[in-house]
Design a protein around this motif. Structure first.
Motif, PDB file in Angstrom:
ATOM      1  N   THR A 103       0.654  -1.019  -0.012  1.00 34.66           N
ATOM      2  CA  THR A 103       0.129  -0.053  -0.108  1.00 34.66           C
ATOM      3  C   THR A 103       0.409   1.060   0.440  1.00 34.66           C
ATOM      4  N   SER A 104       1.877   0.517   0.514  1.00 33.02           N
ATOM      5  CA  SER A 104       3.064   2.617   0.485  1.00 33.02           C
ATOM      6  C   SER A 104       3.786   2.801  -0.509  1.00 33.02           C
ATOM      7  N   LEU A 105       3.202   1.881  -1.880  1.00 30.18           N
ATOM      8  CA  LEU A 105       3.496   2.054  -3.150  1.00 30.18           C
ATOM      9  C   LEU A 105       2.507   2.927  -4.167  1.00 30.18           C
ATOM     10  N   ARG A 106       1.265   2.930  -3.233  1.00 30.18           N
ATOM     11  CA  ARG A 106      -0.156   3.442  -3.908  1.00 30.18           C
ATOM     12  C   ARG A 106       0.449   4.254  -4.673  1.00 30.18           C
ATOM     13  N   GLY A 107       0.125   4.712  -5.999  1.00 30.88           N
ATOM     14  CA  GLY A 107      -0.103   5.932  -7.144  1.00 30.88           C
ATOM     15  C   GLY A 107       2.154   6.090  -7.386  1.00 30.88           C
ATOM     16  N   SER A 108       2.183   4.882  -7.333  1.00 37.22           N
ATOM     17  CA  SER A 108       3.802   5.094  -8.055  1.00 37.22           C
ATOM     18  C   SER A 108       3.810   4.711  -9.153  1.00 37.22           C
ATOM     19  N   LYS A 109       4.971   5.057 -10.474  1.00 38.85           N
ATOM     20  CA  LYS A 109       5.232   4.873 -11.087  1.00 38.85           C
ATOM     21  C   LYS A 109       5.963   3.360 -11.428  1.00 38.85           C
ATOM     22  N   VAL A 110       6.025   2.267 -12.189  1.00 43.51           N
ATOM     23  CA  VAL A 110       7.398   1.615 -11.921  1.00 43.51           C
ATOM     24  C   VAL A 110       7.378   1.012 -12.933  1.00 43.51           C
ATOM     25  N   THR A 111       8.358   0.916 -13.766  1.00 43.70           N
ATOM     26  CA  THR A 111       9.110   0.930 -15.443  1.00 43.70           C
ATOM     27  C   THR A 111       8.904  -0.859 -15.299  1.00 43.70           C
ATOM     28  N   PRO A 112       8.833  -1.234 -16.405  1.00 41.39           N
ATOM     29  CA  PRO A 112       8.691  -2.581 -17.101  1.00 41.39           C
ATOM     30  C   PRO A 112       9.709  -3.485 -16.628  1.00 41.39           C
ATOM     31  N   TRP A 113      10.004  -5.106 -16.631  1.00 46.71           N
ATOM     32  CA  TRP A 113      10.976  -5.624 -15.580  1.00 46.71           C
ATOM     33  C   TRP A 113      12.141  -5.583 -16.735  1.00 46.71           C
ATOM     34  N   ARG A 114      13.329  -5.304 -16.514  1.00 44.86           N
ATOM     35  CA  ARG A 114      14.519  -5.315 -17.263  1.00 44.86           C
ATOM     36  C   ARG A 114      15.638  -6.071 -16.744  1.00 44.86           C
ATOM     37  N   TRP A 115      16.231  -6.981 -18.142  1.00 43.83           N
ATOM     38  CA  TRP A 115      16.991  -7.968 -17.317  1.00 43.83           C
ATOM     39  C   TRP A 115      18.305  -7.214 -16.976  1.00 43.83           C
ATOM     40  N   ILE A 116      18.885  -8.581 -16.504  1.00 42.22           N
ATOM     41  CA  ILE A 116      20.047  -7.925 -15.774  1.00 42.22           C
ATOM     42  C   ILE A 116      20.930  -8.950 -15.599  1.00 42.22           C
ATOM     43  N   GLY A 117      21.061 -10.150 -15.791  1.00 41.36           N
ATOM     44  CA  GLY A 117      21.911 -11.011 -16.348  1.00 41.36           C
ATOM     45  C   GLY A 117      20.704 -12.417 -15.622  1.00 41.36           C
ATOM     46  N   PRO A 118      20.931 -14.056 -16.728  1.00 42.55           N
ATOM     47  CA  PRO A 118      20.392 -14.505 -16.400  1.00 42.55           C
ATOM     48  C   PRO A 118      19.839 -15.035 -15.482  1.00 42.55           C
ATOM     49  N   GLY A 119      18.118 -14.723 -15.208  1.00 44.64           N
ATOM     50  CA  GLY A 119      17.288 -14.594 -13.803  1.00 44.64           C
ATOM     51  C   GLY A 119      17.821 -13.755 -12.899  1.00 44.64           C
ATOM     52  N   ARG A 120      17.477 -12.300 -13.014  1.00 43.20           N
ATOM     53  CA  ARG A 120      18.247 -11.711 -13.120  1.00 43.20           C
ATOM     54  C   ARG A 120      17.306 -10.395 -13.551  1.00 43.20           C
ATOM     55  N   ARG A 121      16.399  -9.355 -13.293  1.00 45.83           N
ATOM     56  CA  ARG A 121      15.831  -8.739 -12.996  1.00 45.83           C
ATOM     57  C   ARG A 121      15.884  -7.947 -12.158  1.00 45.83           C
ATOM     58  N   PHE A 122      15.287  -6.441 -12.845  1.00 43.86           N
ATOM     59  CA  PHE A 122      14.731  -5.165 -11.591  1.00 43.86           C
ATOM     60  C   PHE A 122      13.976  -3.796 -12.511  1.00 43.86           C
ATOM     61  N   SER A 123      13.483  -3.113 -11.395  1.00 46.20           N
ATOM     62  CA  SER A 123      12.460  -2.382 -12.153  1.00 46.20           C
ATOM     63  C   SER A 123      12.790  -1.330 -11.290  1.00 46.20           C
ATOM     64  N   ARG A 124      12.192   0.413 -11.892  1.00 49.19           N
ATOM     65  CA  ARG A 124      12.612   1.527 -11.218  1.00 49.19           C
ATOM     66  C   ARG A 124      11.295   1.142 -10.342  1.00 49.19           C
ATOM     67  N   VAL A 125      11.480   2.155  -9.242  1.00 47.92           N
ATOM     68  CA  VAL A 125       9.901   2.797  -9.280  1.00 47.92           C
ATOM     69  C   VAL A 125       9.528   4.100  -8.642  1.00 47.92           C
ATOM     70  N   GLN A 126       9.379   4.956  -8.795  1.00 45.77           N
ATOM     71  CA  GLN A 126       9.019   5.972  -9.137  1.00 45.77           C
ATOM     72  C   GLN A 126       8.113   6.741  -8.368  1.00 45.77           C
ATOM     73  N   LEU A 127       8.251   7.439  -7.155  1.00 47.26           N
ATOM     74  CA  LEU A 127       7.242   7.945  -6.429  1.00 47.26           C
ATOM     75  C   LEU A 127       6.979   9.025  -6.262  1.00 47.26           C
ATOM     76  N   PRO A 128       4.967   9.377  -6.148  1.00 47.68           N
ATOM     77  CA  PRO A 128       5.093  10.605  -6.582  1.00 47.68           C
ATOM     78  C   PRO A 128       5.321  11.696  -5.929  1.00 47.68           C
ATOM     79  N   HIS A 129       5.658  11.594  -4.589  1.00 52.05           N
ATOM     80  CA  HIS A 129       5.923  12.320  -3.810  1.00 52.05           C
ATOM     81  C   HIS A 129       7.826  13.021  -3.410  1.00 52.05           C
ATOM     82  N   ASP A 130       8.124  11.951  -4.176  1.00 54.77           N
ATOM     83  CA  ASP A 130      10.215  12.187  -4.125  1.00 54.77           C
ATOM     84  C   ASP A 130      10.721  11.232  -5.311  1.00 54.77           C
TER      85      ASP A 130
END
Length: 221
Positions: A103-130
């Motif tokens: 719930t603390s991420l309500r309203g956040s923007k999230v990028t699609p998952w990005r590959w950073i290695g075999p079996g590893r992915r990450f996604s950026r989270v952008q907070l509306p207030h920071d």
């Protein structure tokens, strides 16, 4: 069973509204899933309220009430709701079945998952207030690890699902991890389920290997 919890200084700062936004959403995500820390936070908030009532009063500026009422009048009313609605992950954000979006991420923007290695992915989270907070989701498959690294400063992690182990302990679903410059580790995901974590980072991660370092620079981690 949740074993690892935030230190009281984080809960106290959260209760007082003093935590930076990135840290606050990770700590709050833990509190949402942990009955022990929910009770602890309520106690700290009650203590803070009692101390405020006993504090020596100070005179306010003559126009403070008028200015406050003017600001309240300019805020649009929230729509009526009979019951709180659970937070939902932004469209296109994949999470394993049964994992609750914090719930603390309500309203956040999230990028699609990005590959950073075999079996590893990450996604950026952008907070509306920071929007500048360094916050991201990390997904690692069972048996895979995040390459060995150190931390420039502080890193806070909330395990949403799965589990990882390093030289310190095993961190399972709902666990909270605090790692500083003294931690040099290679988190390895336990068998059974993909591990998804919500992580806030202060500074940069310093990987031991050249390939991991190059990927970190490419992704900005």
């Amino acid at each position: 069973m949740i074993v690892h919890h935030p230190e009281d200084e984080f809960l106290l700062s959260l209760a007082a509204g003093r935590l930076p936004a990135g840290q606050a959403v990770v700590v709050q995500a833990h509190v949402e899933s942990c009955g022990h820390c929910t009770e602890r936070l309520s106690t700290l908030e009650a203590v803070g309220g009692a101390l405020l009532e006993r504090a020596e009063p100070h005179p306010l500026s003559p126009d403070l009430l008028a200015a406050t009422l003017q600001r309240i009048a300019g805020v649009p009313p929230e729509p009526a709701s009979t019951s709180p609605t659970p937070a939902t992950a932004p469209a296109g954000t994949w999470l394993p079945t049964g994992v609750t979006w914090p719930t603390s991420l309500r309203g956040s923007k999230v990028t699609p998952w990005r590959w950073i290695g075999p079996g590893r992915r990450f996604s950026r989270v952008q907070l509306p207030h920071d929007p500048e907070a360094t916050l991201f989701l990390l997904s690692i498959s069972p048996g895979r690890s995040l390459p060995r690294h150190r931390h420039e400063q502080l890193e806070l992690t909330q395990v949403l699902c799965g589990a990882f182990v390093d030289e310190r302990a095993v961190f399972g679903p709902g666990d909270f991890d605090q790692a500083g410059p003294d931690v040099h580790h290679e988190p390895m995901v336990q068998p059974g389920q993909v591990c998804v974590c919500l992580t806030w980072v202060e500074g940069r991660l310093r990987f031991d290997g050249h390939i991991a370092t190059a990927i970190a620079r490419w992704t900005g981690v």
